[in-house]
Design an enzyme around this catalytic site. Sequence first.
Site, PDB file in Angstrom:
ATOM      1  CB  SER A  63     -15.854 -25.865  -9.694  1.00 35.23           C
ATOM      2  OG  SER A  63     -15.061 -25.062  -8.866  1.00 35.23           O
ATOM      3  CE1 TYR A  77     -14.658 -22.910 -14.404  1.00 35.05           C
ATOM      4  CE2 TYR A  77     -14.743 -22.966 -12.010  1.00 35.05           C
ATOM      5  CZ  TYR A  77     -14.442 -23.577 -13.206  1.00 35.05           C
ATOM      6  OH  TYR A  77     -13.929 -24.850 -13.210  1.00 35.05           O
ATOM      7  CE  LYS A  93     -17.006 -25.900 -14.492  1.00 36.92           C
ATOM      8  NZ  LYS A  93     -16.901 -26.987 -15.474  1.00 36.92           N
TER       9      LYS A  93
END
Lengths: 322, 322
Positions: free
Chosen positions: B122, B146, B150
């Site tokens: 992402s 997050y 990632k």
Amino acid sequence: MHILILGGGGFLGKRLAKELLENEVFTSSEPIDITLVDIGFPPDMLQDARLECIQADLSDEAAMKDILQRPPEVIFHLAAIVSGEAEKNLDLGMKINFHASLQLLELCRKLAIHPRIVFASSCAVFGGDVSKVITDETGPKPRSSYGTQKAMVELLMNDYSRRGIVDARSLRLPTIAVRPGKPNAATSSFISSIIREPLHGKKASYPVPVETAFWIQSPKRIMQNFIHAANLDAALLGADRVINLPGLTVTVKEMIDMLAQITSSEVTKLISYEPDAFLQSIVLTWPAHFTTKRATTLGFVSDASVKEIIQAYIEEEGITYI
Amino acid sequence: MHILILGGGGFLGKRLAKELLENEVFTSSEPIDITLVDIGFPPDMLQDARLECIQADLSDEAAMKDILQRPPEVIFHLAAIVSGEAEKNLDLGMKINFHASLQLLELCRKLAIHPRIVFASSCAVFGGDVSKVITDETGPKPRSSYGTQKAMVELLMNDYSRRGIVDARSLRLPTIAVRPGKPNAATSSFISSIIREPLHGKKASYPVPVETAFWIQSPKRIMQNFIHAANLDAALLGADRVINLPGLTVTVKEMIDMLAQITSSEVTKLISYEPDAFLQSIVLTWPAHFTTKRATTLGFVSDASVKEIIQAYIEEEGITYI
């Protein structure tokens, strides 16, 4: 002020402890006491009433939990499986370099202690096109499992700091030269060996072309930078806790030439070129050109010259040569 | 040709399976069969003899080992705890987004299968000064757990590819718009909601100033890019398996204005500004300006305009409006 040094039995840890005890260099005026943790300690460990050595494995959760029961204000996390070993043994590298570091952060979280952590990361997080100049914005592109593990822990240190769990600072160390002691399993070990060994009358070799450049820093400056990092106000760092340390760009040839100039060409006759494909596969991916504006602005230091580095080593070790 | 889609019950996984079955888009001429893995599947899952749905948790080692016994040639790893949830629940985010991904790589290693992996990373790995233009060299500086998770998995995907364990490609996805279905716990969820909900006659809100820019891509282009990544020759990628996907820079205002232009201002009256401190703390750290030279050179695609994105959504969903 309680200070914990993980990897305290290694040469950096030992030297850092000595430096801290001698100079009481913390901005806090409290007296300091230091706990060193390592899987083993050399027989010549310094003795001091303010110093405690605990033999424990960083990956041993129960032991680490026990150690953290007395909350340290500062943790210097220097424990690692060195680059050559981490490349050859992925499991061991992941276990110590990554999982044990994550576990340390998780223990800080569970125990709700909020130590300042100085994490010894490495410029080995960079890799690839070595002709490029690394800036403060350049992304890590490691070409080794060691560099990968260090880069992952940097990300964790940032996130756990952002969440207020710890207050970390990750220093990307240049290659350390001149490292005292014996050659080790670091793929950069030869960069110290080519200076150290001949000064002790021993042979040494380098595995890469003599024109290969490196980004280096002396143990003396590393110590200053560790201590500076621990004293630095978190507000000056903001959200990004990763710092590319300043260093010197120097080729193998320049190091050997300077050694000859300081000593004699008799000494440097002990150095030879012995190509090694494994070492080349790692070492030749390390960039040697950096601009380290952020570190310099924050007050981190570098050596003035290769000459200064070699002379400091000779002095510190009390070496005499003809 | 056996294809595994992890997170196959989500909207991207479902759509990808449909696309693959309809178009047999692989350069390999073998017939394809697909296994979808997810913790749950919606009742409207498509039925096809070439499709198998397995209900399993990505973090369940035994289940995953079982699934990998029939080695997939391609794994699309789309399973994730979305950004909002990963921020609120660090343990769950680490478990699924990080540890389960590492476990997948370790299972590939233990089983000595060498699948091509397309990993959905992402653009949330970036953060900080959003005025800066992100290039192919810019380092990840996530401002969310997050994004951190990632970025760590990208590093693992690179290292495990370098070691020959897998052959991975990590795509840094722009914010997906317009996402069909219901609002979810992704912090970017509103970017789709402000288009989707009013088109269905429902209210929607945005939590950030209307001038805030985003880097977006439509589900249609994401599909093309996933499939392109899976077909891409590893030699073209070299050691760096991470790709910033091309996208469009667009503000909330531009999206709303275009929706009004395509439909009417009656529709966009359903949209309002509702500031939300939590969402702002994450979303306002995402850069919206990229140059994606590498991706473009490698043949990855982006949308032509916001108009095209909104019209495609209207068409795909068969929406009629006054």
